[in-house]
Design an enzyme around this catalytic site. Structure first.
Site, PDB file in Angstrom:
ATOM      1  N   SER A  38       0.788  -1.246   0.000  1.00 31.66           N
ATOM      2  CA  SER A  38       0.000   0.000   0.000  1.00 31.66           C
ATOM      3  C   SER A  38       0.814   1.288   0.000  1.00 31.66           C
ATOM      4  O   SER A  38       0.247   2.361  -0.124  1.00 31.66           O
ATOM      5  CB  SER A  38      -0.895   0.002   1.245  1.00 31.66           C
ATOM      6  N   ARG A 102       0.690 -24.641   4.686  1.00 29.11           N
ATOM      7  CA  ARG A 102       1.177 -25.548   5.739  1.00 29.11           C
ATOM      8  C   ARG A 102       1.085 -27.018   5.382  1.00 29.11           C
ATOM      9  O   ARG A 102       1.962 -27.797   5.698  1.00 29.11           O
ATOM     10  CB  ARG A 102       0.368 -25.338   7.018  1.00 29.11           C
ATOM     11  N   CYS A 135      -0.648 -21.469  16.079  1.00 30.63           N
ATOM     12  CA  CYS A 135      -0.068 -21.026  17.354  1.00 30.63           C
ATOM     13  C   CYS A 135      -0.315 -22.022  18.492  1.00 30.63           C
ATOM     14  O   CYS A 135       0.588 -22.324  19.275  1.00 30.63           O
ATOM     15  CB  CYS A 135      -0.615 -19.662  17.725  1.00 30.63           C
ATOM     16  N   LYS A 244      -6.757 -28.794  13.365  1.00 32.87           N
ATOM     17  CA  LYS A 244      -5.333 -28.539  13.142  1.00 32.87           C
ATOM     18  C   LYS A 244      -4.458 -29.217  14.182  1.00 32.87           C
ATOM     19  O   LYS A 244      -3.310 -29.563  13.913  1.00 32.87           O
ATOM     20  CB  LYS A 244      -5.057 -27.030  13.181  1.00 32.87           C
ATOM     21  N   HIS A 274      -2.058 -17.865  24.669  1.00 33.14           N
ATOM     22  CA  HIS A 274      -2.943 -19.024  24.597  1.00 33.14           C
ATOM     23  C   HIS A 274      -2.564 -19.990  25.721  1.00 33.14           C
ATOM     24  O   HIS A 274      -1.383 -20.281  25.922  1.00 33.14           O
ATOM     25  CB  HIS A 274      -2.750 -19.764  23.266  1.00 33.14           C
ATOM     26  N   GLN A 350       1.255 -16.187  22.020  1.00 34.45           N
ATOM     27  CA  GLN A 350       0.934 -16.709  20.683  1.00 34.45           C
ATOM     28  C   GLN A 350       1.519 -15.858  19.574  1.00 34.45           C
ATOM     29  O   GLN A 350       1.586 -16.301  18.431  1.00 34.45           O
ATOM     30  CB  GLN A 350      -0.571 -16.948  20.529  1.00 34.45           C
TER      31      GLN A 350
HETATM   32  N1  HSE Z   1      -5.985 -19.637  14.890  1.00 36.08           N
HETATM   33  C1  HSE Z   1      -5.439 -19.102  16.085  1.00 36.08           C
HETATM   34  C2  HSE Z   1      -6.490 -18.438  16.899  1.00 36.08           C
HETATM   35  C3  HSE Z   1      -4.343 -18.119  15.861  1.00 36.08           C
HETATM   36  O1  HSE Z   1      -7.552 -18.136  16.371  1.00 36.08           O
HETATM   37  O2  HSE Z   1      -6.265 -18.192  18.076  1.00 36.08           O
HETATM   38  C4  HSE Z   1      -3.380 -18.382  14.787  1.00 36.08           C
HETATM   39  O3  HSE Z   1      -2.692 -19.596  14.825  1.00 36.08           O
END
Ligand code: HSE
Length: 371
Positions: A38, A102, A135, A244, A274, A350
């Site tokens: 941008s 990934r 994460c 995942k 997290h 995270q």
């Molecule tokens: N998907 C993850 C989340 C973050 O929503 O917390 C990225 O890995």
């Protein structure tokens, strides 16, 4: 001299990556070029070096002139630009924090304290695409790398408590806007010593249910609440975030026989850490002291927190861990289901181990490989 191009360095993950690279004095030994979607011609980030004005992140010829591209620009950019570059015959290294590539067969998910062997194999065999993991998955593997590397894990159930940052920068702001609305509306009652907790609760519940309550990005109140749903529904009934856990952890580890990982992923009102409550099914009965030692020796960042209240509140919370690379694991104990069932709880930033740090490290690994 190697040429390294950076795309998406201004967003949240990109900014954390720049911070970490500056802190580690990573910007040397190669020519760095910064791209933008941008602000072509604008000023790049402060990396302690003279850098040229920003280049166009869609200029395929310029991108192709790079030996390594590092992108935190997000999935849409990867989806558009990556195939075009490869089609053009670009043979450089693509290092990406987005999830798009990934699970491609010619990509490696990077988390080098856990899967350096997989990365080294990939480099040796000519793999050119290295992607940061989800994460939650990366943080779980960082926490339990000791148990995994000893082959002690039969399966894992991970119940997550995921921060607003995982949903995005707007959601982080929205969490605090929600909190502010609640705080302001409750102020008169909080200042009145005669008010009761039930009166405050009734007021908060009314606020949470008002259509005007700020929820443009989350779609629901998160402050004073939570939601057991992250990402979209899969056929299995899992959410994609839950799906995942199994798929990515096994790809990261390069597991020949997959080790099941499943659980419920929950969004909570933490900012950028997290947390996960873990049930670990071991494939043999190992004394608790040995397991604790194995977990603590998993990698230099994992730290065992003694199973007591004081240590837990001091070291095993998002408030304590935010902005650090430490991955504490606590509440470690055998469960009443039997001697091969281990409980644990972990918490991690995270944006660091969950996003920017594996990318920072794979860049150094690739540079070392090419030097
Ligand atoms: N998907 C993850 C989340 C973050 O929503 O917390 C990225 O890995």
């Amino acid at each position: 001299m190697l040429k390294v191009g950076f795309i998406g360095w201004r967003g949240m993950v990109g900014s954390v990556l720049m911070e970490r690279m500056n802190a580690e004095k990573d910007f040397n030994g190669y020519e760095a070029l910064f791209f933008t979607t941008s602000n072509v011609g604008g000023r790049g980030p402060d990396v302690g070096l003279e850098i040229p004005p920003l280049k166009d992140a869609h200029d395929l010829s310029l991108l192709s002139a790079m030996d390594i591209l590092v992108t935190c620009q997000g999935g849409d950019y990867t989806t558009k630009v990556y195939p075009e570059l490869r089609k053009k015959g670009w043979k450089g290294y693509w290092l990406d924090s987005a999830s798009t590539l990934r699970l491609e067969k010619d990509s490696i998910i990077v988390l080098d304290p856990v899967n350096r062997h997989v990365i080294d194999e990939g480099l040796k065999s000519g793999m050119k695409t290295y992607v940061g993991g989800n994460c939650t998955v990366s943080l779980m593997l960082m926490a339990l790398s000791g148990l995994y590397s000893r082959g002690l894990v039969e399966w894992i159930s991970s119940m997550t408590y995921q921060a607003a940052s995982g949903a995005g920068a707007n959601q982080m702001r929205e969490l605090i806007s929600q909190t502010a609305v609640l705080g302001l509306s409750a102020k008169p009652l909080l200042e009145n010593p005669a008010s009761t907790a039930l009166e405050i609760d009734a007021l908060i519940t009314r606020e949470l249910r008002k259509p005007s309550f700020p929820q443009e990005f989350f779609g629901a109140p998160l402050a004073a609440s939570l939601f057991p749903w992250i990402d979209r529904l899969m056929e299995s009934g899992q959410t994609r975030e839950e799906w995942k856990g199994h798929v990515e952890s096994n790809k990261i580890l390069g597991a020949k026989t997959p080790i099941p990982v499943d659980g419920i992923c929950v969004r909570v009102g933490a900012m950028r850490c997290h947390s996960q409550g873990l049930t670990i099914k071991l494939n043999k009965d190992v004394p608790l002291g040995d397991l604790t030692e194995i977990i603590g020796n998993g990698n230099p960042w994992v730290k065992v927190v003694p199973n007591d209240k004081e240590s837990t509140l001091k070291h095993l919370t998002p408030a304590a861990v935010s902005g650090t690379l430490t991955v504490p694991v606590g509440r470690i104990r055998k469960m009443i289901m039997g001697p091969t069932y281990l409980a644990g709880f972990t918490c991690g930033d995270q944006l660091l181990w969950g996003a920017a740090e594996p990318i920072r490290r794979i860049l150094n690994i690739v540079i070392e490989h090419l030097s």
